[in-house]
Write a protein that holds these residues in place. Structure first.
Motif, PDB file in Angstrom:
ATOM      1  N   THR A 112       0.821  -1.224   0.000  1.00  9.32           N
ATOM      2  CA  THR A 112       0.000   0.000   0.000  1.00  9.32           C
ATOM      3  C   THR A 112       0.849   1.265   0.000  1.00  9.32           C
ATOM      4  O   THR A 112       0.364   2.336  -0.357  1.00  9.32           O
ATOM      5  CB  THR A 112      -0.937   0.057   1.218  1.00  9.32           C
ATOM      6  OG1 THR A 112      -0.137   0.055   2.422  1.00  9.32           O
ATOM      7  CG2 THR A 112      -1.910  -1.097   1.236  1.00  9.32           C
ATOM      8  N   HIS A 113       2.101   1.196   0.459  1.00  8.98           N
ATOM      9  CA  HIS A 113       3.074   2.291   0.384  1.00  8.98           C
ATOM     10  C   HIS A 113       4.423   1.736   0.829  1.00  8.98           C
ATOM     11  O   HIS A 113       4.533   0.555   1.154  1.00  8.98           O
ATOM     12  CB  HIS A 113       2.637   3.501   1.219  1.00  8.98           C
ATOM     13  CG  HIS A 113       2.504   3.267   2.698  1.00  8.98           C
ATOM     14  ND1 HIS A 113       1.596   2.392   3.227  1.00  8.98           N
ATOM     15  CD2 HIS A 113       3.184   3.784   3.767  1.00  8.98           C
ATOM     16  CE1 HIS A 113       1.698   2.396   4.549  1.00  8.98           C
ATOM     17  NE2 HIS A 113       2.663   3.217   4.910  1.00  8.98           N
ATOM     18  N   TRP A 114       5.439   2.572   0.862  1.00  6.89           N
ATOM     19  CA  TRP A 114       6.799   2.065   0.986  1.00  6.89           C
ATOM     20  C   TRP A 114       7.269   1.798   2.421  1.00  6.89           C
ATOM     21  O   TRP A 114       8.303   1.158   2.601  1.00  6.89           O
ATOM     22  CB  TRP A 114       7.778   3.053   0.327  1.00  6.89           C
ATOM     23  CG  TRP A 114       8.103   4.261   1.174  1.00  6.89           C
ATOM     24  CD1 TRP A 114       7.409   5.427   1.255  1.00  6.89           C
ATOM     25  CD2 TRP A 114       9.220   4.397   2.072  1.00  6.89           C
ATOM     26  NE1 TRP A 114       7.999   6.284   2.150  1.00  6.89           N
ATOM     27  CE2 TRP A 114       9.121   5.675   2.660  1.00  6.89           C
ATOM     28  CE3 TRP A 114      10.285   3.568   2.441  1.00  6.89           C
ATOM     29  CZ2 TRP A 114      10.049   6.150   3.600  1.00  6.89           C
ATOM     30  CZ3 TRP A 114      11.206   4.044   3.383  1.00  6.89           C
ATOM     31  CH2 TRP A 114      11.082   5.319   3.948  1.00  6.89           C
ATOM     32  N   HIS A 115       6.527   2.224   3.451  1.00  2.00           N
ATOM     33  CA  HIS A 115       7.041   2.187   4.825  1.00  2.00           C
ATOM     34  C   HIS A 115       7.435   0.785   5.305  1.00  2.00           C
ATOM     35  O   HIS A 115       6.821  -0.211   4.927  1.00  2.00           O
ATOM     36  CB  HIS A 115       6.012   2.774   5.799  1.00  2.00           C
ATOM     37  CG  HIS A 115       6.062   4.267   5.862  1.00  2.00           C
ATOM     38  ND1 HIS A 115       5.001   5.022   6.302  1.00  2.00           N
ATOM     39  CD2 HIS A 115       7.050   5.142   5.557  1.00  2.00           C
ATOM     40  CE1 HIS A 115       5.326   6.305   6.255  1.00  2.00           C
ATOM     41  NE2 HIS A 115       6.565   6.409   5.804  1.00  2.00           N
ATOM     42  N   PHE A 116       8.391   0.769   6.235  1.00  2.00           N
ATOM     43  CA  PHE A 116       9.008  -0.475   6.714  1.00  2.00           C
ATOM     44  C   PHE A 116       8.031  -1.424   7.391  1.00  2.00           C
ATOM     45  O   PHE A 116       8.269  -2.634   7.425  1.00  2.00           O
ATOM     46  CB  PHE A 116      10.156  -0.148   7.694  1.00  2.00           C
ATOM     47  CG  PHE A 116       9.698   0.203   9.084  1.00  2.00           C
ATOM     48  CD1 PHE A 116       9.045   1.399   9.348  1.00  2.00           C
ATOM     49  CD2 PHE A 116       9.921  -0.674  10.143  1.00  2.00           C
ATOM     50  CE1 PHE A 116       8.622   1.719  10.635  1.00  2.00           C
ATOM     51  CE2 PHE A 116       9.508  -0.364  11.441  1.00  2.00           C
ATOM     52  CZ  PHE A 116       8.855   0.834  11.676  1.00  2.00           C
ATOM     53  N   ASP A 117       6.940  -0.867   7.950  1.00  2.00           N
ATOM     54  CA  ASP A 117       5.975  -1.728   8.645  1.00  2.00           C
ATOM     55  C   ASP A 117       4.920  -2.284   7.681  1.00  2.00           C
ATOM     56  O   ASP A 117       3.960  -2.933   8.113  1.00  2.00           O
ATOM     57  CB  ASP A 117       5.324  -0.991   9.823  1.00  2.00           C
ATOM     58  CG  ASP A 117       4.773   0.371   9.447  1.00  2.00           C
ATOM     59  OD1 ASP A 117       5.309   1.014   8.526  1.00  2.00           O
ATOM     60  OD2 ASP A 117       3.781   0.790  10.073  1.00  2.00           O
ATOM     61  N   HIS A 118       5.117  -2.046   6.373  1.00  2.00           N
ATOM     62  CA  HIS A 118       4.243  -2.602   5.330  1.00  2.00           C
ATOM     63  C   HIS A 118       5.032  -3.369   4.272  1.00  2.00           C
ATOM     64  O   HIS A 118       4.474  -4.192   3.567  1.00  2.00           O
ATOM     65  CB  HIS A 118       3.431  -1.480   4.669  1.00  2.00           C
ATOM     66  CG  HIS A 118       2.562  -0.739   5.646  1.00  2.00           C
ATOM     67  ND1 HIS A 118       1.206  -0.933   5.757  1.00  2.00           N
ATOM     68  CD2 HIS A 118       2.894   0.159   6.612  1.00  2.00           C
ATOM     69  CE1 HIS A 118       0.727  -0.173   6.733  1.00  2.00           C
ATOM     70  NE2 HIS A 118       1.724   0.506   7.266  1.00  2.00           N
ATOM     71  N   THR A 119       6.334  -3.057   4.157  1.00  2.00           N
ATOM     72  CA  THR A 119       7.173  -3.703   3.132  1.00  2.00           C
ATOM     73  C   THR A 119       8.306  -4.542   3.736  1.00  2.00           C
ATOM     74  O   THR A 119       9.097  -5.126   2.995  1.00  2.00           O
ATOM     75  CB  THR A 119       7.823  -2.650   2.200  1.00  2.00           C
ATOM     76  OG1 THR A 119       8.645  -1.778   3.005  1.00  2.00           O
ATOM     77  CG2 THR A 119       6.776  -1.815   1.484  1.00  2.00           C
ATOM     78  N   ALA A 189      -0.480  12.015   0.655  1.00  2.00           N
ATOM     79  CA  ALA A 189      -1.301  11.986   1.873  1.00  2.00           C
ATOM     80  C   ALA A 189      -0.424  11.688   3.092  1.00  2.00           C
ATOM     81  O   ALA A 189       0.088  12.592   3.741  1.00  2.00           O
ATOM     82  CB  ALA A 189      -2.386  10.941   1.701  1.00  2.00           C
ATOM     83  N   HIS A 190      -0.253  10.402   3.373  1.00  3.92           N
ATOM     84  CA  HIS A 190       0.598   9.924   4.470  1.00  3.92           C
ATOM     85  C   HIS A 190       2.047   9.866   3.954  1.00  3.92           C
ATOM     86  O   HIS A 190       2.999  10.122   4.687  1.00  3.92           O
ATOM     87  CB  HIS A 190       0.054   8.562   4.872  1.00  3.92           C
ATOM     88  CG  HIS A 190       0.903   7.706   5.719  1.00  3.92           C
ATOM     89  ND1 HIS A 190       1.064   7.923   7.063  1.00  3.92           N
ATOM     90  CD2 HIS A 190       1.643   6.594   5.433  1.00  3.92           C
ATOM     91  CE1 HIS A 190       1.856   6.979   7.552  1.00  3.92           C
ATOM     92  NE2 HIS A 190       2.224   6.163   6.592  1.00  3.92           N
ATOM     93  N   THR A 191       2.183   9.511   2.670  1.00  7.19           N
ATOM     94  CA  THR A 191       3.434   9.587   1.904  1.00  7.19           C
ATOM     95  C   THR A 191       3.021   9.967   0.465  1.00  7.19           C
ATOM     96  O   THR A 191       1.849  10.255   0.229  1.00  7.19           O
ATOM     97  CB  THR A 191       4.163   8.216   1.848  1.00  7.19           C
ATOM     98  OG1 THR A 191       3.374   7.309   1.048  1.00  7.19           O
ATOM     99  CG2 THR A 191       4.373   7.617   3.224  1.00  7.19           C
ATOM    100  N   GLY A 208      -4.570   1.232   3.345  1.00  7.46           N
ATOM    101  CA  GLY A 208      -3.202   1.534   3.740  1.00  7.46           C
ATOM    102  C   GLY A 208      -3.215   2.544   4.881  1.00  7.46           C
ATOM    103  O   GLY A 208      -4.188   2.626   5.649  1.00  7.46           O
ATOM    104  N   ASP A 209      -2.169   3.344   4.980  1.00  8.01           N
ATOM    105  CA  ASP A 209      -2.054   4.259   6.124  1.00  8.01           C
ATOM    106  C   ASP A 209      -2.738   5.605   5.918  1.00  8.01           C
ATOM    107  O   ASP A 209      -2.448   6.565   6.635  1.00  8.01           O
ATOM    108  CB  ASP A 209      -0.576   4.465   6.481  1.00  8.01           C
ATOM    109  CG  ASP A 209      -0.046   3.344   7.359  1.00  8.01           C
ATOM    110  OD1 ASP A 209      -0.825   2.421   7.682  1.00  8.01           O
ATOM    111  OD2 ASP A 209       1.155   3.383   7.720  1.00  8.01           O
ATOM    112  N   THR A 210      -3.691   5.678   4.975  1.00  9.88           N
ATOM    113  CA  THR A 210      -4.520   6.887   4.912  1.00  9.88           C
ATOM    114  C   THR A 210      -5.628   6.837   5.961  1.00  9.88           C
ATOM    115  O   THR A 210      -6.369   7.800   6.126  1.00  9.88           O
ATOM    116  CB  THR A 210      -5.167   7.081   3.526  1.00  9.88           C
ATOM    117  OG1 THR A 210      -6.131   6.033   3.302  1.00  9.88           O
ATOM    118  CG2 THR A 210      -4.117   7.076   2.409  1.00  9.88           C
TER     119      THR A 210
HETATM  120 ZN   LIG Z   1       3.009   4.175   6.852  1.00 12.47          ZN
END
Ligand SMILES: [Zn+2]
Length: 318
Positions: A112-119, A189-191, A208-210
């Motif tokens: 859903t986006h690049w952040h470490f807690d998702h990838t 948005a969040h990123t 995702g984190d929106t």
């Molecule tokens: Zn995030």
């Protein structure tokens, strides 16, 4: 121990991290909190031991709720498709939970986006058989060392297997397991890499984190996020949601329309209050002391973001 690193961690997480560190016998709480990027280090530690809750939603969709971003799993004859991959240290428990759903092999992963807690589990999922799909900015950030100032942490470039092999710009539709998946890129948005994933037939929507359900969200100003963008995405989610839609947030419990509206309204309320105080000339410390988010702090400030940290991100962008 700096005030900043202490403020980066909620009391609950403090107790968890201290317990883990003490049990491991490797690092004292003092050493742990001397680290400037304590929030990220603590997330790695917590994800290694946090239990994963497995919740069946509609049709062939299951969600895994753990320390990092919520994972959706679509099962069927084409093999499992995962939305997001958690923190790297959660990979063993994610692997176990995914295998526990059924025997379908893992074939696809969408970030859903690049952040470490998702990838963080991308490399693991790729090795398990998944091809990885994301918005093009996710690949852009994973390819290089990326500093997130809000977390005081520089993430090293991801290993080759963790890099999405297919990317898109604004919209992408795919079909798997008798399901249409509609992917849409949000405006920053969040990123700058956030997408939503709509499982069309089941009407299950991963934001995702929106959307953080009853948790203050992180806002990543280092890679394109902002409070105004966060609210713009929250408005887009409210415009999209139907009465029967099941909504999977990036963090927090699975919800629906009322939860998206509550999130949007809470974000707007706090932004307006902070903006008014800042306009009067109050410093960040004075705004935090004025407690403009007092109404929701007890419920929303217990997770990843403390009230003080969240107010800092809002203050920065108003
Ligand atoms: Zn995030």
């Amino acid at each position: 121990m700096s005030r900043r690193s202490l403020s980066a961690i909620s009391r609950r997480r403090f107790l968890t991290a201290a317990g883990v560190a003490a049990a491991a016998g490797c690092v004292s709480p003092g050493e742990l909190f001397a680290q400037e990027d304590a929030l990220v280090q603590n997330a790695f530690k917590e994800a290694a031991v946090a239990p994963l809750t497995v919740q069946k939603l509609r049709r062939n969709i299951t969600v895994l709720l753990g320390a990092g971003g919520n994972i959706a799993v679509l099962t069927g004859p084409d093999g499992k498709l995962l939305i997001d991959a958690e923190i790297v240290t959660a990979s063993p428990s994610v692997a176990k939970a995914v295998a526990g759903i059924n025997d379908d092999p893992i074939k696809q992963l969408i970030n859903t986006h690049w952040h470490f807690d998702h990838t963080g589990g991308n490399d693991w999922a790729h090795k398990a058989g998944a091809s990885i799909l994301a918005q093009e900015n996710t690949r852009k950030h994973l390819l290089v060392d990326t500093r997130v100032e809000g977390w005081k942490h520089t993430f090293p470039a991801a290993p080759p297997g963790a890099i999405p092999s297919t990317v898109f710009t604004e919209e992408h539709t795919l079909h798997a397991n008798n399901t249409a998946l509609a992917l849409r890129h949000y405006l920053p948005a969040h990123t700058d890499s956030d997408i939503s994933v709509h499982f069309v037939e089941a009407d299950v929507f991963h934001t995702g984190d929106t959307f953080w359900n009853r948790n203050y969200p992180f806002i990543d100003y280092s890679t394109g996020g902002s409070i105004d963008g966060t609210i713009r995405a929250a408005e887009a989610n409210v415009a999209k949601v139907t009465d029967k839609m099941i909504v999977i947030p990036g963090h927090g419990a699975v919800g629906g329309k009322a939860d998206l509206i509550l999130f949007r309204d809470t974000m707007v309320e706090i932004r307006e209050k902070v903006a008014a105080l800042k306009k009067k000339g109050l410093s960040l410390a004075e705004v935090i002391a004025a407690k403009p988010s007092a109404r929701t702090d007890a419920e929303w400030g217990n997770g990843f973001m403390t009230p003080a940290l969240y107010l800092e991100w809002v203050y920065q962008g108003t």
